[in-house]
Design a protein around this motif. Structure first.
Motif, PDB file in Angstrom:
ATOM      1  N   ARG A  43      34.753  35.140  48.051  1.00 16.64           N
ATOM      2  CA  ARG A  43      34.850  33.901  48.838  1.00 16.64           C
ATOM      3  C   ARG A  43      34.681  32.655  47.974  1.00 16.64           C
ATOM      4  N   ASP A  44      34.137  32.827  46.772  1.00  9.60           N
ATOM      5  CA  ASP A  44      33.971  31.709  45.843  1.00  9.60           C
ATOM      6  C   ASP A  44      35.353  31.144  45.497  1.00  9.60           C
ATOM      7  N   GLU A  45      35.461  29.820  45.458  1.00 14.05           N
ATOM      8  CA  GLU A  45      36.756  29.174  45.207  1.00 14.05           C
ATOM      9  C   GLU A  45      37.360  29.604  43.872  1.00 14.05           C
ATOM     10  N   ILE A  49      41.012  31.683  43.214  1.00 17.75           N
ATOM     11  CA  ILE A  49      42.083  31.262  42.300  1.00 17.75           C
ATOM     12  C   ILE A  49      42.462  32.412  41.371  1.00 17.75           C
ATOM     13  N   LEU A  50      41.456  33.063  40.770  1.00 15.91           N
ATOM     14  CA  LEU A  50      41.735  34.178  39.864  1.00 15.91           C
ATOM     15  C   LEU A  50      42.412  35.325  40.611  1.00 15.91           C
ATOM     16  N   LEU A  51      41.910  35.664  41.790  1.00 10.23           N
ATOM     17  CA  LEU A  51      42.475  36.786  42.543  1.00 10.23           C
ATOM     18  C   LEU A  51      43.893  36.491  43.034  1.00 10.23           C
ATOM     19  N   ALA A  74      38.381  40.501  36.894  1.00 10.71           N
ATOM     20  CA  ALA A  74      39.295  40.372  35.758  1.00 10.71           C
ATOM     21  C   ALA A  74      40.690  40.805  36.173  1.00 10.71           C
ATOM     22  N   ASP A  75      41.681  40.276  35.470  1.00  9.25           N
ATOM     23  CA  ASP A  75      43.060  40.726  35.613  1.00  9.25           C
ATOM     24  C   ASP A  75      43.283  41.745  34.502  1.00  9.25           C
ATOM     25  N   ASN A  88      40.140  34.256  29.122  1.00  9.76           N
ATOM     26  CA  ASN A  88      40.337  33.296  30.207  1.00  9.76           C
ATOM     27  C   ASN A  88      40.701  33.931  31.537  1.00  9.76           C
ATOM     28  N   PHE A  89      40.960  35.201  31.576  1.00  4.74           N
ATOM     29  CA  PHE A  89      41.425  35.832  32.800  1.00  4.74           C
ATOM     30  C   PHE A  89      40.358  36.726  33.413  1.00  4.74           C
TER      31      PHE A  89
END
Length: 100
Positions: A43-45, A49-51, A74-75, A88-89
């Protein structure tokens, strides 16, 4: 879907060698308390964005002896959750324990 896997692949090698097989990493789908913590952290903004960007998202839950809980996202195209050199990912989100 019980797990996601990350492994190296080369189109230039004729045979898969033992080193490539050893590089396979399995990320099991989290359940129970860990799934609740990941859902809270997502739920964190920053996590949203990452997800939204990640094609192969993975998460892990790290607990410290001081009862700090970190959910690591992580991606898998770029790194793994919990990797010291995450780049960064990846992202760490602090989460309150579910029993508080």
């Amino acid at each position: 879907e019980r797990a996601t896997y990350r492994f190296g692949l080369s189109l230039w090698k004729e045979n898969i060698d033992d080193q490539a097989l050893e590089s396979i990493v399995r990320f099991k789908k989290l359940d129970g308390d860990e799934a609740v913590l990941v859902e809270k952290a997502s739920r964190d903004e920053r996590a949203q964005i990452l997800l939204d960007f990640a094609r192969f998202p993975a998460a892990s839950v790290q607990r410290s002896c001081a009862e700090d809980i970190l959910v690591q996202f992580a991606d898998l195209r770029f790194t793994e959750p919990g990797n010291a050199r995450r780049g960064n990912f990846a992202l760490e989100v602090s989460v309150e324990p579910t029993n508080r």
